[in-house]
Scaffold this active site. Structure first.
Site, PDB file in Angstrom:
ATOM      1  N   ASP A  27     -26.731  65.749  15.301  1.00  0.00           N
ATOM      2  CA  ASP A  27     -27.135  64.574  16.090  1.00  0.00           C
ATOM      3  C   ASP A  27     -28.222  64.920  17.105  1.00  0.00           C
ATOM      4  OD1 ASP A  27     -27.099  61.863  16.567  1.00  0.00           O
ATOM      5  OD2 ASP A  27     -25.102  61.803  17.445  1.00  0.00           O
ATOM      6  N   HIS A  81     -19.058  56.392  12.369  1.00  0.00           N
ATOM      7  CA  HIS A  81     -19.185  55.116  13.093  1.00  0.00           C
ATOM      8  C   HIS A  81     -18.284  53.995  12.578  1.00  0.00           C
ATOM      9  CE1 HIS A  81     -22.396  55.929  15.989  1.00  0.00           C
ATOM     10  NE2 HIS A  81     -23.029  56.601  15.043  1.00  0.00           N
ATOM     11  N   ASP A  95     -32.072  62.876  14.782  1.00  0.00           N
ATOM     12  CA  ASP A  95     -32.681  61.605  15.197  1.00  0.00           C
ATOM     13  C   ASP A  95     -34.105  61.761  15.717  1.00  0.00           C
ATOM     14  OD1 ASP A  95     -31.016  59.185  14.917  1.00  0.00           O
ATOM     15  OD2 ASP A  95     -29.539  60.326  16.049  1.00  0.00           O
ATOM     16  N   GLU A 149     -28.801  54.869   9.404  1.00  0.00           N
ATOM     17  CA  GLU A 149     -27.641  54.889  10.293  1.00  0.00           C
ATOM     18  C   GLU A 149     -27.237  53.456  10.665  1.00  0.00           C
ATOM     19  OE1 GLU A 149     -25.913  57.255  14.187  1.00  0.00           O
ATOM     20  OE2 GLU A 149     -28.074  57.095  13.916  1.00  0.00           O
ATOM     21  N   HIS A 199     -27.630  65.203  10.258  1.00  0.00           N
ATOM     22  CA  HIS A 199     -28.107  64.095  11.083  1.00  0.00           C
ATOM     23  C   HIS A 199     -28.998  64.596  12.217  1.00  0.00           C
ATOM     24  CE1 HIS A 199     -27.537  59.796  12.187  1.00  0.00           C
ATOM     25  NE2 HIS A 199     -27.828  60.242  13.403  1.00  0.00           N
ATOM     26  N   HIS A 239     -22.105  62.795  10.894  1.00  0.00           N
ATOM     27  CA  HIS A 239     -22.055  63.380  12.239  1.00  0.00           C
ATOM     28  C   HIS A 239     -20.809  62.894  12.966  1.00  0.00           C
ATOM     29  CE1 HIS A 239     -24.102  59.551  12.623  1.00  0.00           C
ATOM     30  NE2 HIS A 239     -24.215  59.629  13.937  1.00  0.00           N
ATOM     31  N   HIS A 243     -22.876  50.848  12.488  1.00  0.00           N
ATOM     32  CA  HIS A 243     -23.141  51.646  13.676  1.00  0.00           C
ATOM     33  C   HIS A 243     -22.180  51.147  14.754  1.00  0.00           C
ATOM     34  CE1 HIS A 243     -25.425  53.394  17.139  1.00  0.00           C
ATOM     35  NE2 HIS A 243     -25.359  54.418  16.316  1.00  0.00           N
TER      36      HIS A 243
END
Length: 417
Positions: A356, A229, A58, A161, A56, A250, A188
């Site tokens: 992340d 999540h 971003d 995500e 993961h 993650h 999420h």
């Protein structure tokens, strides 16, 4: 004495954090006091041989936060110190394969913009690969990944995500798969019409019937089911339904960082039985015990704001809250503590790396950016892990899961014809 709201929140948060730290074992609470990890030639050589797959990153979101400037303006072939990620540091960190997150906020579902925003994020990844063809290769299969690595490129895969991106439509799920999405995090920060989130009010006790259909369609497509999540009940439902191994792209261990975003010990046997993998997150708010307490407060507040306000207002409120409540930073030792716990309680075949980076505002000491992965190899060596074990955690485990998901998809497609 008159106390403002912000001052009161700060005092309350600090009191909670101090109380949490006082209850922790000394070896966990004082991880920042351990000496820095020193990279040796042996660890550097071993790391160079690993196939490091990060679950993961971003970077697409970081660009969106900047207004999605062109790569001419923010050229990641050059050093970009305001980001965690650029090509020189990816190479220094030995990254061989990366899942690029195409995250869009849960609040976009309130304005009907989830799909459009996700399409824009997917387009960003496609454009990045086209802009830097000597560095990145878009990969849709494990054969693609193998070829990219053999060619000396960074295998680039797309992960969505949040199930809000599909806007309650199986057809949209298929469309996003056709555009390259190879995993989807079921939720999420907000509970959806079909799945409960870890950081919002539970409404379904896990997955609804439609949520189960989503999981099975992901299996049929060959899309990895990502349980970061989601609520504990959603975790259990997804593993009960899924015919392929799942991932946590993650997440970390709740026994160390007591946050609902992490995986509880009573779920770990289910992951081992399923054959899945937990890719350890670097965010201090999940991995540093005291910071996890602070993060629970933050996520609860953000979830409430996302039910009331648009994306811009939520961002403004979160920024204020972050200033009032700084994150305890922790160190690389905190992250490896989570690896240790998960290996001990789930098995060496079920742990991976999901940093992340560029989706988190604070990073642990010695894990400041994508160049620092070799230090994890060093610390794992320091703690007695074998080279074989390190290879598994760094990437072999998630590659096995991806291959198995492809096998399941082929079988289901034959059965459904």
């Amino acid at each position: 004495m008159h106390v403002t709201t912000n001052t009161f929140v700060r005092i309350l948060a600090r009191s909670v954090l101090l109380a949490a730290v006082s209850l922790l074992p000394a070896n966990v609470a004082n991880s920042e006091d351990r000496p820095p990890v020193v990279l040796t030639d042996a660890a550097r050589a071993l790391h160079a041989k690993t196939i490091l797959v990060d679950g993961h990153n971003d970077l697409p979101w970081a660009f969106r936060e900047m207004g999605t400037p062109s790569f001419d303006k923010v050229d990641i072939a050059k050093s970009q110190p305001k980001l965690h990620t650029d090509i020189p540091r990816l190479r220094e960190g030995g990254v061989k394969a990366q899942f690029w997150s195409v995250y869009v906020p849960s609040s976009t579902r309130l304005t009907g913009e989830s799909l459009q925003a996700t399409l824009e994020q997917i387009e960003f990844v496609h454009n990045m690969v086209k802009q830097y063809p000597d560095t990145f290769s878009l990969c849709l299969t494990m054969d693609d990944v193998d070829q990219a690595i053999a060619d000396g490129k960074i295998a680039s895969m797309i992960g969505m995500e949040g199930g809000h991106s599909i806007e309650n439509s199986i057809s949209v799920l298929r469309r996003l798969y056709s555009l390259g999405a190879r995993y989807m995090t079921l939720t999420h920060s907000a509970t959806l019409d079909w799945a409960d989130s870890a950081t919002d009010e539970a409404k379904h006790g896990g997955l609804t019937k439609f949520g189960e259909e989503v999981v099975l369609e992901m299996n049929r497509l060959g899309m990895l089911v990502d349980l970061s999540h989601v609520s504990d009940d959603t975790m259990r439902d997804a593993m009960r339904i899924s015919q392929a191994p799942i991932i946590y792209s993650h997440s970390s261990a709740r026994a160390i960082g007591d946050h609902p975003r992490n995986v509880p010990d009573n779920v770990l046997p289910l992951i081992k039985e399923n054959g899945g993998v937990i890719m350890v997150n670097f965010y201090p708010g999940f991995v540093v015990p005291a910071a996890a307490e602070r993060s629970k407060q933050r996520d609860k507040q953000v979830a409430e704001w996302e039910q009331q306000y648009d994306e811009a207002k939520v961002k403004e409120l979160v920024a204020r809250w972050e200033i009032a409540n700084p994150v305890p930073q922790g160190s690389i030792h905190d992250v490896v503590n989570h690896i240790d716990h998960l290996v001990k309680n789930c098995g060496i075949d079920h742990v991976g790396i999901g940093s992340d980076y560029d989706g988190i505002g604070t990073v642990p000491k010695q894990l400041e950016d994508v160049s620092t992965y070799p230090l994890i190899t060093q610390e794992m060596l320091n703690r007695g892990y074998s080279a074989e074990d390190i290879h598994k955690v760094m990437g072999q485990n998630v590659m096995r899961v991806f291959r198995q998901a492809e096998k399941v998809a082929k079988r289901m497609q034959v059965e459904n014809n």
